[in-house]
Scaffold this motif. Structure first.
Motif, PDB file in Angstrom:
ATOM      1  N   PRO A 791      23.566  28.644  14.545  1.00 37.59           N
ATOM      2  CA  PRO A 791      24.712  27.870  14.851  1.00 37.59           C
ATOM      3  C   PRO A 791      25.455  27.195  13.533  1.00 37.59           C
ATOM      4  O   PRO A 791      24.854  26.521  12.736  1.00 37.59           O
ATOM      5  CB  PRO A 791      24.120  26.706  15.678  1.00 37.59           C
ATOM      6  N   PHE A 792      26.539  27.419  13.629  1.00 37.44           N
ATOM      7  CA  PHE A 792      27.426  26.704  12.251  1.00 37.44           C
ATOM      8  C   PHE A 792      27.952  25.161  12.519  1.00 37.44           C
ATOM      9  O   PHE A 792      28.776  25.071  13.480  1.00 37.44           O
ATOM     10  CB  PHE A 792      28.579  27.508  12.011  1.00 37.44           C
ATOM     11  N   THR A 793      27.275  24.220  11.801  1.00 40.33           N
ATOM     12  CA  THR A 793      26.314  24.106  10.823  1.00 40.33           C
ATOM     13  C   THR A 793      25.427  22.669  11.098  1.00 40.33           C
ATOM     14  O   THR A 793      25.833  21.728  11.786  1.00 40.33           O
ATOM     15  CB  THR A 793      26.951  24.338   9.684  1.00 40.33           C
ATOM     16  N   LEU A 794      24.377  22.704  10.227  1.00 45.44           N
ATOM     17  CA  LEU A 794      23.861  21.517  10.203  1.00 45.44           C
ATOM     18  C   LEU A 794      24.378  21.197   8.681  1.00 45.44           C
ATOM     19  O   LEU A 794      24.648  21.915   7.823  1.00 45.44           O
ATOM     20  CB  LEU A 794      22.331  21.384  10.324  1.00 45.44           C
ATOM     21  N   GLY A 795      24.013  19.800   8.461  1.00 41.68           N
ATOM     22  CA  GLY A 795      24.465  19.318   7.040  1.00 41.68           C
ATOM     23  C   GLY A 795      25.731  19.732   6.703  1.00 41.68           C
ATOM     24  O   GLY A 795      25.718  20.098   5.382  1.00 41.68           O
ATOM     25  N   PRO A 796      26.695  19.389   7.376  1.00 42.45           N
ATOM     26  CA  PRO A 796      28.076  19.792   7.061  1.00 42.45           C
ATOM     27  C   PRO A 796      28.882  18.926   5.862  1.00 42.45           C
ATOM     28  O   PRO A 796      28.480  17.562   5.692  1.00 42.45           O
ATOM     29  CB  PRO A 796      28.829  19.581   8.178  1.00 42.45           C
ATOM     30  N   THR A 797      29.654  19.793   5.301  1.00 46.47           N
ATOM     31  CA  THR A 797      30.603  18.853   4.303  1.00 46.47           C
ATOM     32  C   THR A 797      31.464  18.243   5.378  1.00 46.47           C
ATOM     33  O   THR A 797      31.646  18.500   6.432  1.00 46.47           O
ATOM     34  CB  THR A 797      31.033  19.675   3.280  1.00 46.47           C
ATOM     35  N   SER A 798      32.374  17.331   4.615  1.00 43.37           N
ATOM     36  CA  SER A 798      33.468  16.484   5.532  1.00 43.37           C
ATOM     37  C   SER A 798      34.091  17.298   6.209  1.00 43.37           C
ATOM     38  O   SER A 798      34.380  16.970   7.533  1.00 43.37           O
ATOM     39  CB  SER A 798      34.171  15.659   4.535  1.00 43.37           C
ATOM     40  N   GLN A 799      34.794  18.522   5.784  1.00 50.96           N
ATOM     41  CA  GLN A 799      35.659  19.208   6.754  1.00 50.96           C
ATOM     42  C   GLN A 799      34.975  20.007   7.801  1.00 50.96           C
ATOM     43  O   GLN A 799      35.727  20.459   8.832  1.00 50.96           O
ATOM     44  CB  GLN A 799      36.481  20.249   5.806  1.00 50.96           C
ATOM     45  N   TRP A 800      33.821  20.019   7.955  1.00 56.91           N
ATOM     46  CA  TRP A 800      33.084  20.619   9.212  1.00 56.91           C
ATOM     47  C   TRP A 800      32.124  19.555   9.854  1.00 56.91           C
ATOM     48  O   TRP A 800      31.362  19.902  10.770  1.00 56.91           O
ATOM     49  CB  TRP A 800      32.174  21.627   8.468  1.00 56.91           C
ATOM     50  N   GLU A 801      32.561  18.277   9.784  1.00 55.03           N
ATOM     51  CA  GLU A 801      31.587  17.401  10.498  1.00 55.03           C
ATOM     52  C   GLU A 801      31.958  17.662  11.942  1.00 55.03           C
ATOM     53  O   GLU A 801      31.118  17.122  12.810  1.00 55.03           O
ATOM     54  CB  GLU A 801      32.301  15.961  10.043  1.00 55.03           C
ATOM     55  N   HIS A 802      32.986  17.795  12.398  1.00 51.54           N
ATOM     56  CA  HIS A 802      33.122  18.300  13.796  1.00 51.54           C
ATOM     57  C   HIS A 802      32.314  19.465  14.442  1.00 51.54           C
ATOM     58  O   HIS A 802      32.240  19.694  15.788  1.00 51.54           O
ATOM     59  CB  HIS A 802      34.669  18.676  14.090  1.00 51.54           C
ATOM     60  N   THR A 803      31.701  20.129  13.714  1.00 53.49           N
ATOM     61  CA  THR A 803      30.893  21.258  13.896  1.00 53.49           C
ATOM     62  C   THR A 803      29.388  20.952  14.037  1.00 53.49           C
ATOM     63  O   THR A 803      28.576  21.738  13.700  1.00 53.49           O
ATOM     64  CB  THR A 803      31.004  22.771  13.294  1.00 53.49           C
ATOM     65  N   ASN A 804      28.960  19.654  13.524  1.00 53.48           N
ATOM     66  CA  ASN A 804      27.578  19.137  13.204  1.00 53.48           C
ATOM     67  C   ASN A 804      26.707  19.340  14.292  1.00 53.48           C
ATOM     68  O   ASN A 804      27.085  18.727  15.334  1.00 53.48           O
ATOM     69  CB  ASN A 804      27.585  17.748  12.741  1.00 53.48           C
ATOM     70  N   TYR A 805      25.812  20.248  14.466  1.00 53.64           N
ATOM     71  CA  TYR A 805      24.937  20.781  15.452  1.00 53.64           C
ATOM     72  C   TYR A 805      23.522  19.760  15.268  1.00 53.64           C
ATOM     73  O   TYR A 805      22.843  19.675  16.080  1.00 53.64           O
ATOM     74  CB  TYR A 805      24.383  21.969  15.331  1.00 53.64           C
ATOM     75  N   ARG A 806      23.632  18.684  14.562  1.00 53.37           N
ATOM     76  CA  ARG A 806      22.436  17.859  14.646  1.00 53.37           C
ATOM     77  C   ARG A 806      22.291  17.115  15.990  1.00 53.37           C
ATOM     78  O   ARG A 806      20.974  17.307  16.588  1.00 53.37           O
ATOM     79  CB  ARG A 806      22.547  16.638  13.454  1.00 53.37           C
ATOM     80  N   ARG A 807      23.010  16.894  16.517  1.00 59.88           N
ATOM     81  CA  ARG A 807      22.817  16.020  17.692  1.00 59.88           C
ATOM     82  C   ARG A 807      22.463  17.034  18.823  1.00 59.88           C
ATOM     83  O   ARG A 807      21.986  16.793  19.884  1.00 59.88           O
ATOM     84  CB  ARG A 807      24.322  15.553  18.437  1.00 59.88           C
ATOM     85  N   VAL A 808      22.832  18.441  18.774  1.00 59.88           N
ATOM     86  CA  VAL A 808      22.265  19.386  19.628  1.00 59.88           C
ATOM     87  C   VAL A 808      20.690  19.789  19.424  1.00 59.88           C
ATOM     88  O   VAL A 808      20.145  19.781  20.525  1.00 59.88           O
ATOM     89  CB  VAL A 808      23.171  20.544  19.434  1.00 59.88           C
ATOM     90  N   TYR A 809      20.429  20.043  18.249  1.00 60.57           N
ATOM     91  CA  TYR A 809      19.026  20.235  17.725  1.00 60.57           C
ATOM     92  C   TYR A 809      18.197  19.013  18.266  1.00 60.57           C
ATOM     93  O   TYR A 809      17.156  19.119  18.857  1.00 60.57           O
ATOM     94  CB  TYR A 809      18.779  20.412  16.446  1.00 60.57           C
ATOM     95  N   GLU A 810      18.423  17.913  17.997  1.00 57.25           N
ATOM     96  CA  GLU A 810      17.765  16.797  18.302  1.00 57.25           C
ATOM     97  C   GLU A 810      17.933  16.319  19.887  1.00 57.25           C
ATOM     98  O   GLU A 810      17.051  15.620  20.510  1.00 57.25           O
ATOM     99  CB  GLU A 810      18.196  15.504  17.539  1.00 57.25           C
ATOM    100  N   GLY A 811      19.221  16.646  20.405  1.00 59.97           N
ATOM    101  CA  GLY A 811      19.288  16.468  21.836  1.00 59.97           C
ATOM    102  C   GLY A 811      18.769  17.316  22.762  1.00 59.97           C
ATOM    103  O   GLY A 811      18.830  17.117  24.183  1.00 59.97           O
ATOM    104  N   GLY A 812      17.835  18.252  22.454  1.00 56.35           N
ATOM    105  CA  GLY A 812      17.269  19.156  23.377  1.00 56.35           C
ATOM    106  C   GLY A 812      16.823  20.640  22.812  1.00 56.35           C
ATOM    107  O   GLY A 812      16.032  21.192  23.354  1.00 56.35           O
ATOM    108  N   LEU A 813      17.671  20.845  21.957  1.00 52.37           N
ATOM    109  CA  LEU A 813      17.699  22.392  21.489  1.00 52.37           C
ATOM    110  C   LEU A 813      16.250  22.675  20.948  1.00 52.37           C
ATOM    111  O   LEU A 813      15.531  23.719  21.009  1.00 52.37           O
ATOM    112  CB  LEU A 813      18.696  22.778  20.454  1.00 52.37           C
ATOM    113  N   ILE A 814      15.656  21.741  20.159  1.00 54.12           N
ATOM    114  CA  ILE A 814      14.398  21.656  19.435  1.00 54.12           C
ATOM    115  C   ILE A 814      13.177  22.154  20.348  1.00 54.12           C
ATOM    116  O   ILE A 814      12.448  22.720  20.333  1.00 54.12           O
ATOM    117  CB  ILE A 814      14.071  20.775  18.533  1.00 54.12           C
TER     118      ILE A 814
END
Length: 834
Positions: A791-814
């Motif tokens: 999934p694109f992406t973790l650790g995003p730079t500023s222009q990709w903050e809207h695609t930050n998947y951290r909440r998805v991994y921590e919210g149940g994907l892991i």
């Protein structure tokens, strides 16, 4: 959806967090060996004109410490009429009595020369420039200036120990000339007489600490421009008229580096790439050393008490497909010379070549060496493999028979005999023990010959004629193993020559036949991995109290330092790395006038530079993503022309990567591409046959753009005269159309969806995205060749903050990934197994 802006190799990362300055610049200098070759008497017939070329990767053009004042190339000027005199930059001690010299922003000029750094403050209305140039970027792919800078508050000291981040406060940064305040700027100019056109960044504030900064020159490199143009870089100091002043600004340790690629170290091939016919290869690349190559000088140096370094050394002719290594230990172990025997005289070849027309020679003269060659080979984990090799030595210190003191057929202790004895034989004389040969395998794929994981054969003393070195057999613990050839000599004789030929790695399972599929298979668990631009941390990766999770694939972009920890904790995880560049889109590849060899050199240059800066990456990164979202157009009457040329470029890139013993992740096209006719054009070049033979893989991008429904377009045609392919789609699982062609041609290679999207992720709930990934993961588990979706992406730079998947991994994907770790996926088809 080109992600050029996602590059994390920031030249000046000035970000504020909790009032602290985080300054990151990860650039290390490649070290190039320069010891002169000492040619042995026997090899006078060998080719001695080394093709060195004019460029060797990153070159240091300037190192300026100002210890001797302003060096050549610098000019200074005061452009202010309101500062009450002439104040320019000047080299000065940073404070009275200090041994440290730097360029001070007001230390020169008629009035500035009377000021004392560390005592006097700068005046109001200063506008002082320090300019260097011109800088010739002809033929360059990249370049940068890095430097140390200091700005302090009233009464602060540049020599005080105030380098703590807590001491750095009040940073401001702008990219245009400020109207008020006191500022330090660094700039690029295309005309030193037009200062108003300078491209500058400015910082202001009291830091009381030496900082590191950099000026990128990539935009001005001639390889990225229609025409070459010289540039200048500059430092500027400005003060306003508020009456408040301090020590001013200092600049020190200025380093200018330019990357002109590794052109002279790669085999040159023509721009016309024919369709190759590939035979199933041996597991070892160039095991007979028949491929002499063109001026390949890659070397891994293992210094005592220091970190390994991977360099280019023109005195060492490393055999293509291999990597020369040696220990460097002062008075004990020394750098060897390495020569190909391809151009040796017939007499030398008759004595020193076992089969074919070539062998390789590693030697020292009046010195001892502990050295050899290594090569990483793709295998299936759990495979039993045996390493075989033939070798012999010429060990002569001038003690031969009268008139034949240095006879090439005579060795100390062995005479003219064809001598063989295993190490440890108590009947041996010390002369007979001089040269010892070993072969070894690291079943984990590491590249350190001194690692405990390397399993070595018994040593053997072999002189005057080829004998087989004792073999070693191991079980592969990773998707690749590393082969080592090693020799060392006990005495510093005049001639300590080690010859190698006919090296083979064979599978010894069952009937001993080689497997038709030499890659791993993700046989169990989830096929969801990680794409991250920055280190995502233990909450995602595990360790340090984080979740106990193993991902099939982890990909990093530019920030690669954290991958070693992933590999150490989970050696089964496959690592993909991408180094961003202006070339990665392969622009204009469709143009017949584009030199594919030159473009491939440029693409590989960024990868080789990354390894030079951090040699540990060779043992960490499994696959280097060589391109990013190319989509070359066709031409009238030939819609597939662009992708045909792109595939030919990939072939050239693979040829170059194989010389350096590297594996590539190929193509990485946009989601929704290529078209059917373009797929046909790609496979017709033989690119996938070459990839399979060389152990490379395919990466693609997939996903939806306007919907969170991953099934959108699933089952739809992609246009063109293609067959019905079960489970294929126009967006997700588009790759199955391509793999239909690959299966027909027996050219299937592993696949990673290295960027996966699901519409506008920012507007989707965590549950929506997890459910979409669960469906995609379940469907992908049906394809044995499919390794992972990232999934694109973790650790995003500023222009990709809207695609930050951290909440998805921590919210149940892991939790989902851990929960299905025993799920059975599609197995390797029987006809590809052992």
């Amino acid at each position: 959806m080109t992600k050029d802006a996602a590059r994390s190799r920031l030249w000046l990362a000035l970000t504020m967090g909790g009032g602290l300055l985080v300054l990151m610049l990860v650039l290390l200098q490649a070290v190039v060996g320069a010891e002169a070759a000492v040619l042995p008497a026997e090899t006078t017939a060998l080719q001695d004109d080394v093709q060195s070329g004019t460029s060797e990767g990153w070159q240091t053009i300037l190192n300026e410490s100002f210890e001797s004042g302003m060096g050549p190339g610098w000019t200074v000027t005061d452009t202010s009429a309101a500062d009450g005199g002439e104040y320019t930059w000047g080299a000065d001690a940073v404070e009275p009595g200090s041994p440290m010299t730097a360029a001070w922003s007001v230390g020169g000029g008629a009035q500035g020369a009377n000021l004392t750094a560390g005592v006097d403050s700068y005046p109001d209305h200063v506008d002082s420039w320090m300019i260097y140039g011109p800088v010739d970027l002809t033929g360059a792919w990249d370049g940068y200036v890095r430097f140390s800078w200091w700005m302090g508050r009233d009464g602060s000291s540049p020599t005080a120990d105030l380098s703590r981040a807590a001491a750095i406060q009040g940073l401001e940064r702008v990219d245009a000339r400020p109207s008020r305040g006191d500022w330090l700027g660094w700039c690029v100019l295309t005309d030193p007489n037009e200062l108003a056109t300078a491209d500058c960044s400015y910082v202001s504030g009291g830091f009381d600490a030496w900082m590191r900064g950099a000026i990128p020159l990539e935009d001005y490199a001639s390889a990225n421009q229609a025409t070459a143009q010289p540039v200048w870089f500059a430092f500027r100091f400005l003060s306003d008229g508020d009456g408040r002043a301090g020590p001013g600004a200092f600049i020190d340790d200025v380093e200018l580096r330019v990357n002109r690629g590794y052109r002279s170290f790669m085999p040159l091939v023509g721009t016309e790439v024919s369709t190759p016919t590939y035979e199933p290869p041996d597991l070892v690349t160039n095991g007979g050393f028949e491929e002499a190559g063109d001026a390949f000088h890659r070397v891994r140096v293992l210094p005592t008490g220091g970190d390994p370094q991977e360099v280019n050394d023109t005195s060492i002719a490393t055999p293509p497909g291999w990597l020369t290594w040696y220990y460097d230990e002062g008075g004990a172990w020394h750098k060897p010379q390495v020569e190909s025997l391809a151009t040796a005289s017939e007499a030398v070849q008759a004595r020193r070549v076992l089969h074919g027309d070539n062998a390789t020679l590693l030697y020292t003269s009046y010195r001892k060496h502990h050295a050899g060659f290594l090569q990483q080979v793709e295998v299936r984990p759990g495979t039993q493999v045996r390493l075989e090799g033939w070798a012999h030595a010429w060990s002569n210190n001038g003690g031969g028979p009268a008139g034949q003191e240095e006879d090439p057929g005579w060795s100390e202790g062995a005479g003219f005999d064809c001598f063989y004895a295993e190490d440890g034989d108590e009947t041996l004389t010390s002369d007979q023990e001089n040269v010892t040969f070993f072969v070894g395998i690291d079943p984990t794929g590491g590249v350190d010959p001194g690692a405990e994981t390397v399993q070595w054969s018994t040593g053997a003393h072999i002189y005057n004629c080829y004998q087989q070195v004792p073999t070693v057999t191991v079980e592969a613990q990773s998707q690749r193993v590393t082969l080592f050839l090693r020799s060392h000599n006990r005495w510093a004789f005049k001639h300590n020559h080690a010859y190698w030929d006919d090296v083979k790695l064979v599978e010894v399972d069952g009937d001993g036949k080689q497997s038709a599929w030499k890659y791993p298979v993700v046989a169990q668990g989830s096929k969801i991995g990680i794409h991250s631009i920055w280190n995502p941390g233990p909450d995602i990766l595990g360790g340090s109290g984080g979740p106990d999770v193993s991902y099939p694939v982890v990909k990093a972009v530019d920030d690669l330092g954290w991958l070693a920890d992933v590999k150490e904790r989970h050696p089964e995880t496959l690592i993909i790395a991408r180094v961003t560049s202006r070339l990665e889109g392969c622009h204009n590849v469709e143009d017949p006038a584009t030199d594919l060899n030159e473009m491939a050199n440029g693409l590989m240059s960024y990868i080789l530079n990354a390894i030079s800066e951090d040699p540990s990456l060779r043992g960490v990164v499994d696959y280097w993503e060589v391109a990013n979202e190319p989509d070359p157009p066709g031409v009238e009457g030939d819609e597939g022309a662009g992708y045909r040329r792109l595939a030919e470029l990939m072939i050239v890139a693979m040829e170059k990567a194989e010389v350096y013993d590297l594996n590539l992740a190929l193509f990485s096209p946009n989601a929704g591409t290529p078209e059917w006719v373009e797929m046909e054009a790609m496979v017709e070049t033989g690119v996938f046959a070459h990839a399979k033979a060389g152990g490379h893989i395919l990466t693609i991008h997939e996903g939806t753009f306007a919907t969170h429904d991953p099934k959108h377009g699933w089952g739809s045609s992609i246009g063109g005269d293609h067959p019905v392919v079960e489970g294929a789609g126009s967006l997700n699982f588009r790759y199955r159309y391509l793999y239909h062609l690959l299966e027909q041609r027996d050219e299937v290679i592993p696949l990673v969806v290295s960027e996966w999207y699901c519409g506008d992720e920012d507007s989707a709930t965590v549950e929506t995205l997890i459910n979409a990934l669960k469906w995609y993961d379940s469907e992908a588990s049906k394809d044995y060749y499919f390794w992972a979706a990232l999934p694109f992406t973790l650790g995003p730079t500023s222009q990709w903050e809207h695609t930050n998947y951290r909440r998805v991994y921590e919210g149940g994907l892991i939790d989902y990934i851990i929960g299905i770790e025993d799920r059975e996926n599609a197995p390797l088809p029987a006809h590809l197994g052992r």
